[in-house]
Design a protein around this motif. Sequence first.
Motif, PDB file in Angstrom:
ATOM      1  N   ARG A 287       7.398  -0.955  -5.873  1.00 53.70           N
ATOM      2  CA  ARG A 287       7.419  -1.039  -4.400  1.00 53.70           C
ATOM      3  C   ARG A 287       7.208  -2.499  -4.029  1.00 53.70           C
ATOM      4  NH1 ARG A 287       4.554   2.576   0.276  1.00 53.70           N
ATOM      5  NH2 ARG A 287       6.456   3.738  -0.133  1.00 53.70           N
TER       6      ARG A 287
ATOM      7  N   CYS B 163       8.917  10.240   7.789  1.00 53.00           N
ATOM      8  CA  CYS B 163       8.538   9.947   6.403  1.00 53.00           C
ATOM      9  C   CYS B 163       7.034   9.774   6.246  1.00 53.00           C
ATOM     10  CB  CYS B 163       9.268   8.696   5.939  1.00 53.00           C
ATOM     11  SG  CYS B 163       8.995   7.280   7.026  1.00 53.00           S
ATOM     12  N   LEU B 164       6.335   9.463   7.352  1.00 52.82           N
ATOM     13  CA  LEU B 164       4.893   9.177   7.371  1.00 52.82           C
ATOM     14  C   LEU B 164       4.589   7.882   6.596  1.00 52.82           C
ATOM     15  CD1 LEU B 164       3.476  12.793   6.805  1.00 52.82           C
ATOM     16  CD2 LEU B 164       3.997  11.656   8.984  1.00 52.82           C
ATOM     17  N   PRO B 165       3.571   7.133   6.970  1.00 55.30           N
ATOM     18  CA  PRO B 165       2.621   7.451   8.032  1.00 55.30           C
ATOM     19  C   PRO B 165       3.230   7.238   9.421  1.00 55.30           C
ATOM     20  CG  PRO B 165       2.145   5.274   7.156  1.00 55.30           C
ATOM     21  CD  PRO B 165       3.257   5.820   6.328  1.00 55.30           C
TER      22      PRO B 165
ATOM     23  N   HIS C 275      14.834   3.007   0.699  1.00 58.14           N
ATOM     24  CA  HIS C 275      13.727   3.879   0.263  1.00 58.14           C
ATOM     25  C   HIS C 275      14.385   5.160  -0.287  1.00 58.14           C
ATOM     26  CE1 HIS C 275       9.840   5.442  -0.209  1.00 58.14           C
ATOM     27  NE2 HIS C 275       9.359   5.366   1.018  1.00 58.14           N
TER      28      HIS C 275
ATOM     29  N   THR D 136       0.813  -1.215   0.000  1.00 60.38           N
ATOM     30  CA  THR D 136       0.000   0.000   0.000  1.00 60.38           C
ATOM     31  C   THR D 136       0.849   1.269   0.000  1.00 60.38           C
ATOM     32  OG1 THR D 136      -0.045  -0.210   2.391  1.00 60.38           O
ATOM     33  CG2 THR D 136      -1.956  -1.038   1.192  1.00 60.38           C
ATOM     34  N   SER D 137       0.232   2.393  -0.357  1.00 55.88           N
ATOM     35  CA  SER D 137       0.946   3.676  -0.374  1.00 55.88           C
ATOM     36  C   SER D 137      -0.046   4.827  -0.402  1.00 55.88           C
ATOM     37  CB  SER D 137       1.824   3.770  -1.621  1.00 55.88           C
ATOM     38  OG  SER D 137       2.260   5.095  -1.816  1.00 55.88           O
ATOM     39  N   THR D 138       0.283   5.874   0.333  1.00 55.64           N
ATOM     40  CA  THR D 138      -0.442   7.140   0.189  1.00 55.64           C
ATOM     41  C   THR D 138       0.409   8.106  -0.646  1.00 55.64           C
ATOM     42  OG1 THR D 138      -1.469   6.875   2.349  1.00 55.64           O
ATOM     43  CG2 THR D 138      -1.450   9.098   1.437  1.00 55.64           C
ATOM     44  N   ARG D 139       1.623   8.391  -0.182  1.00 59.98           N
ATOM     45  CA  ARG D 139       2.476   9.424  -0.789  1.00 59.98           C
ATOM     46  C   ARG D 139       3.162   8.954  -2.069  1.00 59.98           C
ATOM     47  NH1 ARG D 139       1.619  10.253   4.330  1.00 59.98           N
ATOM     48  NH2 ARG D 139       1.851   8.007   4.356  1.00 59.98           N
ATOM     49  N   THR D 140       3.732   7.745  -2.032  1.00 62.42           N
ATOM     50  CA  THR D 140       4.601   7.327  -3.135  1.00 62.42           C
ATOM     51  C   THR D 140       3.817   7.212  -4.436  1.00 62.42           C
ATOM     52  OG1 THR D 140       5.995   6.200  -1.538  1.00 62.42           O
ATOM     53  CG2 THR D 140       6.234   5.546  -3.850  1.00 62.42           C
TER      54      THR D 140
ATOM     55  N   GLN E 286      12.513   8.651  -0.653  1.00 65.13           N
ATOM     56  CA  GLN E 286      12.194   9.290   0.626  1.00 65.13           C
ATOM     57  C   GLN E 286      13.404  10.041   1.157  1.00 65.13           C
ATOM     58  OE1 GLN E 286       9.184   9.372   2.467  1.00 65.13           O
ATOM     59  NE2 GLN E 286      10.410  10.964   3.447  1.00 65.13           N
TER      60      GLN E 286
ATOM     61  N   ARG F 236       8.967  14.823  -1.930  1.00 64.27           N
ATOM     62  CA  ARG F 236       8.968  13.551  -2.671  1.00 64.27           C
ATOM     63  C   ARG F 236       8.678  13.825  -4.149  1.00 64.27           C
ATOM     64  NH1 ARG F 236       7.834   8.742  -0.129  1.00 64.27           N
ATOM     65  NH2 ARG F 236       8.210   7.927  -2.225  1.00 64.27           N
TER      66      ARG F 236
HETATM   67  N1   CP Z   1       6.663   7.790   3.078  1.00 66.89           N
HETATM   68  C1   CP Z   1       6.051   6.948   2.206  1.00 66.89           C
HETATM   69  O1   CP Z   1       6.715   6.235   1.451  1.00 66.89           O
HETATM   70  O2   CP Z   1       4.699   7.027   2.229  1.00 66.89           O
HETATM   71  P1   CP Z   1       3.690   5.952   1.563  1.00 66.89           P
HETATM   72  O3   CP Z   1       3.997   4.622   2.222  1.00 66.89           O
HETATM   73  O4   CP Z   1       2.334   6.465   1.870  1.00 66.89           O
HETATM   74  O5   CP Z   1       3.970   5.894   0.102  1.00 66.89           O
END
Ligand code: CP
Length: 324
Positions: free
Chosen positions: A108, A284-286, A139, A56-60, A142, A312
């Motif tokens: 990823r 880096c979040l989350p 990573h 899963t990913s939000t930002r990437t 990041q 990013r």
């Molecule tokens: N920091 C980072 O890689 O965020 P995601 O896991 O949401 O992509």
Amino acid sequence: MQTHLRGRDMITTQEWTKDEIDTVLDVAFELKRQRALGISHASLRDKVLAMLFFFTSTRTRASFESGIVQLGGHGAFIDSTTTQISHGDTAKEIGEIYGRYFDGIAIRQCDWGVGNQYIRDVAAASRVPVLNMQCDHFHPFQILADLMTIIEKKGDPRGLTINVSYAYAASYQKPMSVPISLILLMTRFGMNVRLTHPPEFNLMPQYVEQAKENARKARGSFEILDDFDAGFKDADIVYPKSWGCMLTTSDLQESAEISKKYTGWITDERRMALAKEDAIYMHCLPADRNIEVTDGVIDGPQSVVYDEAENRLHVQKAVMALTM
Ligand code: CP
């Protein structure tokens, strides 16, 4: 500045020279400036990036997809569970075939003991650049964004003290790719790098040795601490985040029990006060709010987490524009 990066993979920053990393940063700052001014920079018109996710990913996902479009191209999001990978398509098929359809392959794959080798196997079979969107070891995007953020907030990183620290989290066994990548890159920029963690949360020893060597060559320093408070003391940058104790146990129940010994490793206002007055808080979040870090710190004046997340976009666009 290096101008001959077309076709290069980005799997770890360690495989790029400092000159090449400086070029990425230079281009990232330029693209950030152009975006702020509304200047189009469609240098990858008609190019397509495959974005293959096993996790899963939000930002990437969002930053790669948006970034390739801002460069004039297109991002093809591919959820691995919708492919024939579980029915026999190997890394070789992905590299050979996606390498013929696409102009870059971003992946990823964070599975412990699997991800880095998978990405390297795809790269070996691919005729186009392979970009590591996070694996079990690294990573890189990041950490490039982190370095860009440090330069924006603090100027020349040489001589600054960064505390790369374990913090407790309850959500899941997070990869150790962020702390490994941090100690590898920040030591190359002459920073004083502190790695702080409980004894069960060692990072892979080959990368710890590499970080020591990087620090020696760049005339910075590298030290390992096991006291959470001591890691904060007089630091310019604090980067406390959770990772799993995969080198101690592969048993998820046992690792959860080990982690519970360290529920006190939360970044709060008292700990931030141990760092320099103008120290910045990075993540880096989350993040697990109020478990890993208090709301007061992550939403407070020293936190730079949203600028860090924004960067990013800019570093990824720089690497895509230079390599694809
Ligand atoms: N920091 C980072 O890689 O965020 P995601 O896991 O949401 O992509």
